[in-house]
Write an enzyme that holds these catalytic residues in place. Sequence first.
Site, short mmCIF file in Angstrom:
data_model
loop_
_atom_site.label_atom_id
_atom_site.label_comp_id
_atom_site.label_asym_id
_atom_site.label_seq_id
_atom_site.Cartn_x
_atom_site.Cartn_y
_atom_site.Cartn_z
N ARG A 46 13.95 -21.95 -11.10
CA ARG A 46 14.69 -21.39 -9.96
C ARG A 46 15.89 -20.56 -10.46
O ARG A 46 16.24 -19.55 -9.88
CB ARG A 46 15.15 -22.50 -9.00
CG ARG A 46 16.05 -22.01 -7.89
CD ARG A 46 16.06 -22.86 -6.63
NE ARG A 46 16.08 -24.27 -6.85
CZ ARG A 46 17.14 -24.98 -7.29
NH1 ARG A 46 18.27 -24.37 -7.58
NH2 ARG A 46 17.06 -26.29 -7.46
N TYR A 98 13.98 -0.88 8.96
CA TYR A 98 12.81 -1.74 9.12
C TYR A 98 13.10 -2.82 10.18
O TYR A 98 14.17 -3.44 10.17
CB TYR A 98 12.46 -2.35 7.76
CG TYR A 98 11.46 -3.48 7.85
CD1 TYR A 98 10.21 -3.28 8.44
CD2 TYR A 98 11.76 -4.73 7.35
CE1 TYR A 98 9.30 -4.32 8.54
CE2 TYR A 98 10.85 -5.77 7.43
CZ TYR A 98 9.62 -5.56 8.03
OH TYR A 98 8.73 -6.58 8.13
N ASP A 170 18.78 0.63 0.99
CA ASP A 170 17.37 0.23 0.90
C ASP A 170 16.59 1.50 0.55
O ASP A 170 16.44 2.41 1.36
CB ASP A 170 16.92 -0.36 2.24
CG ASP A 170 15.45 -0.81 2.21
OD1 ASP A 170 14.69 -0.33 1.37
OD2 ASP A 170 15.09 -1.64 3.07
N LYS A 195 6.02 -2.87 -1.89
CA LYS A 195 5.53 -1.51 -1.59
C LYS A 195 5.28 -0.74 -2.89
O LYS A 195 4.55 -1.21 -3.74
CB LYS A 195 6.53 -0.81 -0.69
CG LYS A 195 7.12 -1.70 0.41
CD LYS A 195 6.08 -2.13 1.44
CE LYS A 195 6.74 -2.73 2.65
NZ LYS A 195 6.32 -4.02 3.06
N1 PLP Z 1 12.75 -2.63 3.75
C1 PLP Z 1 11.82 -1.76 4.15
C2 PLP Z 1 12.17 -0.32 4.23
C3 PLP Z 1 10.55 -2.20 4.51
O1 PLP Z 1 9.63 -1.31 4.93
C4 PLP Z 1 10.26 -3.59 4.43
C5 PLP Z 1 8.92 -4.10 4.81
O2 PLP Z 1 8.10 -3.40 5.37
C6 PLP Z 1 11.25 -4.47 4.00
C7 PLP Z 1 12.49 -3.97 3.66
C8 PLP Z 1 10.97 -5.96 3.89
O3 PLP Z 1 10.25 -6.21 2.74
P1 PLP Z 1 9.21 -7.43 2.57
O4 PLP Z 1 8.10 -7.22 3.54
O5 PLP Z 1 8.81 -7.33 1.13
O6 PLP Z 1 9.97 -8.68 2.86
#
Ligand code: PLP
Length: 380
Positions: A46, A98, A170, A195
Amino acid sequence: MKFDTKVVRAAITPDPTTGSILPPIYETATYVLPEVGKDKGFDYTRSSNPTRQILEENLAAIESANYAVSFASGMSAVDACLKLLSAGDHVVCGDDVYGGVTRHYDNVLSRYGLKFAYVDTTDKEAVRAAITPKTRLLWIETPTNPLLKVTDLEAMVKISREHKILLGVDSTFATPVFLRPLEFGADIVMHSTTKYLSGHNQIIGGVLATNSKNIYDEMKYIQKTIGAVSSPFDCWLNLSGVKTLHLRMRRHEESAMQIATFLESHPKVDHVLYPGLSSHPQHAVAKAQMSGFSGMITFELTGGTEAGKQLMNNVQLCGLAESLGSVETMITHPASMTHAEVPPEDRRRRGLTDGLVRLSVGIEDVEDITEDLEKALAKA
Ligand code: PLP
């Protein structure tokens, strides 16, 4: 090392015991200590794990960061970032992020005394006006999910420094191939490694990267305390996927540009949002700050919601799936899938209409993707 070399090689050295060219998957919970009070750098998975450490060093290198911390999902990376704050703190967040992020902010973190304001971060004055004496973090996505809005990073860095607040970006849609926000002066970069960074629809993962030792120490502390860590096997899969990131991203972009152009001239398409098109509202900003426009396209059909549904139900090659950034082309209906939990009024205010279609262009032959869309559009 140049960027393309870092992608393949940074932090990866042959295993000293066997010469294995790939790092081993250290699938272990704990480590036997040579004596009380001594360890070989690892004491419990961890807290740290050799496979995860290699991934963290590799991702830090490609993001131009001194440090990176890997998490079990993009959302747990976002959560860890917000745990740098305390009750009463205020966050200014982009208004098109998101849906899972707004769900986390509004339905979970707000119960712990954090306050949030949503603004269009393409409007500098709106961002300035939203900052209060309690603001500690400016959180942006660029390009955004799903409207692909592009925010001027230089302007955001200036504002965050003026107000002595953290800037978190992000950068999942852009990837370090096309944009490295820390080079502009951002404090923290976040990715859903689910992604493009892993790229093969095999894992769920997330990462935070920073140049600040203080932020890194806090992030590491949160990582080991909460334990939302990525498994050694997932880290290894991520390391394998990342090796072709530069090649994949160039192909994603090349095909996305062709498909965006095809869609823009199609009579059944009302409008297309793709940062690489001159019609995109922030095309000039995207061109100036990114070295490419990535592989995401959002569009609306003239026939609205019904036509959009017909299109998505009739594609064969494109997968109707709730993700993006993989080698396979995926098509999504944000209003009922990724952003379903954003209240309908908020969706309308944001311009996230029910007929919007989001396309993550894969690396298949672009003619096959276009033909699939053409056939499905004929039925829409
Ligand atoms: N940030 C963006 C721009 C996303 O498109 C996503 C998920 O689609 C996330 C964060 C969250 O990521 P995760 O699905 O790996 O938890």
